[in-house]
Design a protein around this motif. Structure first.
Motif, mmCIF file in Angstrom:
data_model
loop_
_atom_site.group_PDB
_atom_site.id
_atom_site.type_symbol
_atom_site.label_atom_id
_atom_site.label_comp_id
_atom_site.label_asym_id
_atom_site.label_seq_id
_atom_site.Cartn_x
_atom_site.Cartn_y
_atom_site.Cartn_z
ATOM 1 N N ARG A 1 -23.364 14.991 -11.990
ATOM 2 C CA ARG A 1 -22.862 14.600 -11.158
ATOM 3 C C ARG A 1 -22.054 14.402 -10.527
ATOM 4 N NH1 ARG A 1 -24.332 15.078 -5.793
ATOM 5 N NH2 ARG A 1 -24.598 13.660 -4.585
ATOM 6 N N VAL A 2 -20.802 13.505 -11.499
ATOM 7 C CA VAL A 2 -19.363 13.991 -11.609
ATOM 8 C C VAL A 2 -18.556 14.800 -11.739
ATOM 9 C CG1 VAL A 2 -17.463 12.786 -12.846
ATOM 10 C CG2 VAL A 2 -19.396 11.139 -12.889
ATOM 11 N N ALA A 3 -19.148 15.956 -12.380
ATOM 12 C CA ALA A 3 -18.303 16.951 -11.879
ATOM 13 C C ALA A 3 -18.233 18.097 -10.851
ATOM 14 C CB ALA A 3 -19.164 18.125 -13.979
ATOM 15 N N PHE A 4 -20.034 17.546 -10.270
ATOM 16 C CA PHE A 4 -19.725 18.291 -8.971
ATOM 17 C C PHE A 4 -18.756 17.451 -7.664
ATOM 18 C CE2 PHE A 4 -21.906 18.189 -5.140
ATOM 19 C CZ PHE A 4 -23.027 19.049 -4.644
ATOM 20 N N VAL A 5 -19.578 16.203 -7.869
ATOM 21 C CA VAL A 5 -18.482 15.494 -7.062
ATOM 22 C C VAL A 5 -16.489 15.603 -7.496
ATOM 23 C CG1 VAL A 5 -17.715 13.011 -6.392
ATOM 24 C CG2 VAL A 5 -19.851 13.819 -6.344
ATOM 25 N N HIS A 6 -15.937 15.381 -8.216
ATOM 26 C CA HIS A 6 -14.969 15.712 -8.439
ATOM 27 C C HIS A 6 -14.045 17.498 -8.595
ATOM 28 C CE1 HIS A 6 -13.920 12.533 -11.937
ATOM 29 N NE2 HIS A 6 -14.823 11.867 -11.119
ATOM 30 N N GLY A 7 -15.206 17.872 -8.238
ATOM 31 C CA GLY A 7 -15.163 19.791 -8.145
ATOM 32 C C GLY A 7 -14.699 19.892 -7.002
ATOM 33 N N MET B 1 0.809 -1.553 0.073
ATOM 34 C CA MET B 1 -0.198 -0.304 -0.261
ATOM 35 C C MET B 1 0.674 1.213 0.087
ATOM 36 S SD MET B 1 -3.061 -0.948 0.170
ATOM 37 C CE MET B 1 -4.086 -3.010 0.637
ATOM 38 N N ILE B 2 0.248 2.025 -0.899
ATOM 39 C CA ILE B 2 1.450 3.268 -0.754
ATOM 40 C C ILE B 2 -0.102 4.618 -0.011
ATOM 41 C CG2 ILE B 2 2.463 5.026 -1.923
ATOM 42 C CD1 ILE B 2 3.639 2.594 -3.802
ATOM 43 N N VAL B 3 0.520 5.395 0.354
ATOM 44 C CA VAL B 3 -0.070 6.995 0.527
ATOM 45 C C VAL B 3 0.184 7.961 0.318
ATOM 46 C CG1 VAL B 3 -1.081 7.828 2.613
ATOM 47 C CG2 VAL B 3 -1.264 5.622 2.460
ATOM 48 N N ARG B 4 0.032 7.803 -0.504
ATOM 49 C CA ARG B 4 -0.203 9.740 -1.579
ATOM 50 C C ARG B 4 -0.648 11.477 -1.141
ATOM 51 N NH1 ARG B 4 -1.684 10.954 -6.335
ATOM 52 N NH2 ARG B 4 -2.631 9.061 -7.509
ATOM 53 N N ARG B 5 -0.111 12.538 -1.573
ATOM 54 C CA ARG B 5 -0.513 13.452 -0.927
ATOM 55 C C ARG B 5 -2.022 13.512 -2.682
ATOM 56 N NH1 ARG B 5 2.266 18.692 -0.119
ATOM 57 N NH2 ARG B 5 3.214 17.614 2.539
ATOM 58 N N LEU B 6 -2.680 13.883 -2.892
ATOM 59 C CA LEU B 6 -4.206 13.769 -3.464
ATOM 60 C C LEU B 6 -3.391 15.015 -5.446
ATOM 61 C CD1 LEU B 6 -6.596 12.723 -4.938
ATOM 62 C CD2 LEU B 6 -7.880 14.868 -3.306
ATOM 63 N N ARG B 7 -3.654 14.408 -5.799
ATOM 64 C CA ARG B 7 -3.479 15.346 -6.596
ATOM 65 C C ARG B 7 -4.534 16.476 -7.724
ATOM 66 N NH1 ARG B 7 0.447 11.145 -8.785
ATOM 67 N NH2 ARG B 7 -1.422 10.529 -9.723
ATOM 68 N N ASP B 8 -4.157 17.659 -8.047
ATOM 69 C CA ASP B 8 -5.351 17.803 -8.917
ATOM 70 C C ASP B 8 -5.747 17.514 -10.058
ATOM 71 O OD1 ASP B 8 -6.975 19.800 -9.199
ATOM 72 O OD2 ASP B 8 -5.811 21.564 -10.106
ATOM 73 N N THR B 9 -6.327 16.416 -10.415
ATOM 74 C CA THR B 9 -6.492 15.861 -11.667
ATOM 75 C C THR B 9 -7.575 14.920 -11.745
ATOM 76 O OG1 THR B 9 -5.280 14.075 -11.102
ATOM 77 C CG2 THR B 9 -3.798 15.458 -11.343
ATOM 78 N N GLU B 10 -7.892 14.506 -12.967
ATOM 79 C CA GLU B 10 -9.089 13.490 -12.658
ATOM 80 C C GLU B 10 -9.400 12.531 -12.299
ATOM 81 O OE1 GLU B 10 -13.226 14.683 -13.692
ATOM 82 O OE2 GLU B 10 -11.954 16.664 -13.184
ATOM 83 N N GLU B 11 -8.085 11.872 -13.060
ATOM 84 C CA GLU B 11 -7.461 11.452 -12.326
ATOM 85 C C GLU B 11 -7.755 10.431 -11.071
ATOM 86 O OE1 GLU B 11 -6.723 11.783 -16.213
ATOM 87 O OE2 GLU B 11 -5.702 12.326 -14.700
ATOM 88 N N ASP B 12 -7.129 11.159 -10.152
ATOM 89 C CA ASP B 12 -7.367 11.698 -8.674
ATOM 90 C C ASP B 12 -8.463 11.423 -8.018
ATOM 91 O OD1 ASP B 12 -4.245 10.861 -9.046
ATOM 92 O OD2 ASP B 12 -4.184 11.967 -6.806
ATOM 93 N N ALA B 13 -9.250 12.975 -8.529
ATOM 94 C CA ALA B 13 -10.863 12.662 -8.038
ATOM 95 C C ALA B 13 -11.846 11.758 -8.419
ATOM 96 C CB ALA B 13 -11.199 14.123 -8.829
ATOM 97 N N ALA B 14 -11.548 10.998 -9.782
ATOM 98 C CA ALA B 14 -11.962 9.936 -9.487
ATOM 99 C C ALA B 14 -11.948 9.002 -8.344
ATOM 100 C CB ALA B 14 -11.946 9.310 -11.134
ATOM 101 N N ALA B 15 -10.753 8.888 -8.336
ATOM 102 C CA ALA B 15 -10.113 7.441 -7.534
ATOM 103 C C ALA B 15 -10.892 8.047 -6.429
ATOM 104 C CB ALA B 15 -8.370 7.602 -7.375
ATOM 105 N N VAL B 16 -11.260 8.796 -5.797
ATOM 106 C CA VAL B 16 -11.815 9.662 -3.763
ATOM 107 C C VAL B 16 -12.868 8.896 -4.370
ATOM 108 C CG1 VAL B 16 -12.315 11.490 -2.660
ATOM 109 C CG2 VAL B 16 -9.435 11.181 -3.578
ATOM 110 N N ARG B 17 -14.149 9.510 -5.620
ATOM 111 C CA ARG B 17 -14.958 9.504 -5.529
ATOM 112 C C ARG B 17 -15.270 7.600 -5.925
ATOM 113 N NH1 ARG B 17 -17.701 8.050 -10.507
ATOM 114 N NH2 ARG B 17 -16.453 8.587 -11.763
ATOM 115 N N THR B 18 -14.415 7.082 -6.419
ATOM 116 C CA THR B 18 -14.587 5.027 -6.204
ATOM 117 C C THR B 18 -14.640 4.515 -4.466
ATOM 118 O OG1 THR B 18 -13.180 4.870 -8.896
ATOM 119 C CG2 THR B 18 -13.526 2.854 -6.847
ATOM 120 N N VAL B 19 -13.410 5.349 -3.386
ATOM 121 C CA VAL B 19 -13.281 5.333 -2.827
ATOM 122 C C VAL B 19 -14.855 5.471 -1.539
ATOM 123 C CG1 VAL B 19 -12.000 5.095 -0.356
ATOM 124 C CG2 VAL B 19 -10.639 5.239 -2.897
ATOM 125 N N ALA B 20 -14.797 6.870 -2.277
ATOM 126 C CA ALA B 20 -15.894 7.115 -0.774
ATOM 127 C C ALA B 20 -17.870 6.483 -1.611
ATOM 128 C CB ALA B 20 -16.613 7.977 -1.444
#
Length: 292
Positions: free
Chosen positions: A42-48, A1-20
């Motif tokens: 809805r995706v734009a809302f959460v990713h934003g 497992m790797i814990v890293r800082r969240l990046r301001d990208t669509e990929e990372d925003a989608a990753a957080v949405r997947t986990v939540a």
């Protein structure tokens, strides 16, 4: 497992949405949408929201991925004028029991170490509640209200309420400081894009209320219960016919809001905790689960 800082990208925003979504479930549609998949707005809302926090608080937002690079946990937090807030904390079931949750939460808490105040809108999960208590937070049981507003039963606001915008930013920051000890600052920029803003500002005091397209009261703060009652009433009456209203995270100090909801015909149910450290429950106030 790797814990890293969240990046301001669509990929990372989608990753957080997947986990939540996997950890908590989520309402996938807004009014008028029936797709089984996440609709684009809805995706734009959460990713934003995820990207906003990655930009404003890179030191407080963390993502955990497994050896294959798949997201398995996230913790998003922010600091606003000495007030620290935990916007999201989630670990997938398959990654639990390995200390990952402790590592993520420790990173988020470290970001708020110098803050005088802390706030979390916690779920009903008893393990999360215990974790927050062990971190020094006082747990205030919360309720939520939801249902279709009975506009014939709900009395009209007792004063003027108007739709606001960027011009009210200074007023809102001032009300924030009075109610919760710190302004929301840059969060208002995103909230103004994502929600409708209702404002009351006269000789009796000031206040504001954000309401989403999905009928959720996102955030409310006022200098008096009378103004808060006025704003919540106007917000509920503004909802289109058939839209389910949702008013979450009400503690015992927000009985004024409960009275409005009961008058509107909304139903009450329990909903986790509002967890506070170094502060009393803000009042009159309805916290945002993201911006707190």
């Amino acid at each position: 497992m790797i814990v890293r800082r969240l990046r301001d990208t669509e990929e990372d925003a989608a990753a957080v949405r997947t986990v939540a979504t996997a950890a908590f479930g989520a309402s996938r549609t807004l009014p008028g949408e029936t797709d089984d998949e996440w609709p684009p707005r809805r995706v734009a809302f959460v990713h934003g929201r995820n990207r906003h926090l990655a930009r404003t608080d890179p030191g407080g937002c963390w993502l955990a991925v497994d050896d294959d690079g798949m997201p398995v946990g996230a913790a998003l937090s922010h600091r606003r004028e000495g007030t620290w807030g935990l916007a999201l904390f989630a670990v997938l079931p398959r990654a639990q029991g390995r200390g990952l949750g402790r590592e993520l939460l420790a990173a988020a808490l470290a970001y708020g170490r110098a803050c005088l105040r802390g706030i979390i809108v916690g779920s009903e999960d008893p393990r999360a509640a215990a974790t927050y208590r062990q971190a020094g937070f006082t747990l205030h049981p919360a309720i939520r209200m939801r249902g279709i507003v009975n506009k014939e039963r709900l009395p009209a606001p007792d004063g003027a309420v108007f739709e606001g915008g960027p011009r009210q930013r200074d007023m809102m920051d001032s009300v924030d400081r009075r109610t919760r000890g710190g302004a929301h600052g840059p969060d208002h920029e995103l909230l103004l894009r994502q929600c409708r803003l209702f404002v009351s500002d006269d000789l009796a005091g000031s206040g504001y209320c954000y309401v989403g397209d999905d009928g959720k009261v996102e955030l409310l703060a006022a200098t008096s219960r009378r103004l808060a009652t006025r704003l919540l009433t106007a917000a509920l009456l503004s909802l289109p016919e058939g839209t389910e209203a949702r008013v979450p995270s009400l503690t015992a100090e927000q009985e004024w809001a409960v009275d409005v909801g009961l008058a509107a015909g909304l139903e009450l149910s329990t909903q986790g905790y509002v967890c506070l450290r170094g502060m009393r429950p803000p009042t009159p106030y309805i916290p945002s689960s993201t911006f707190l």
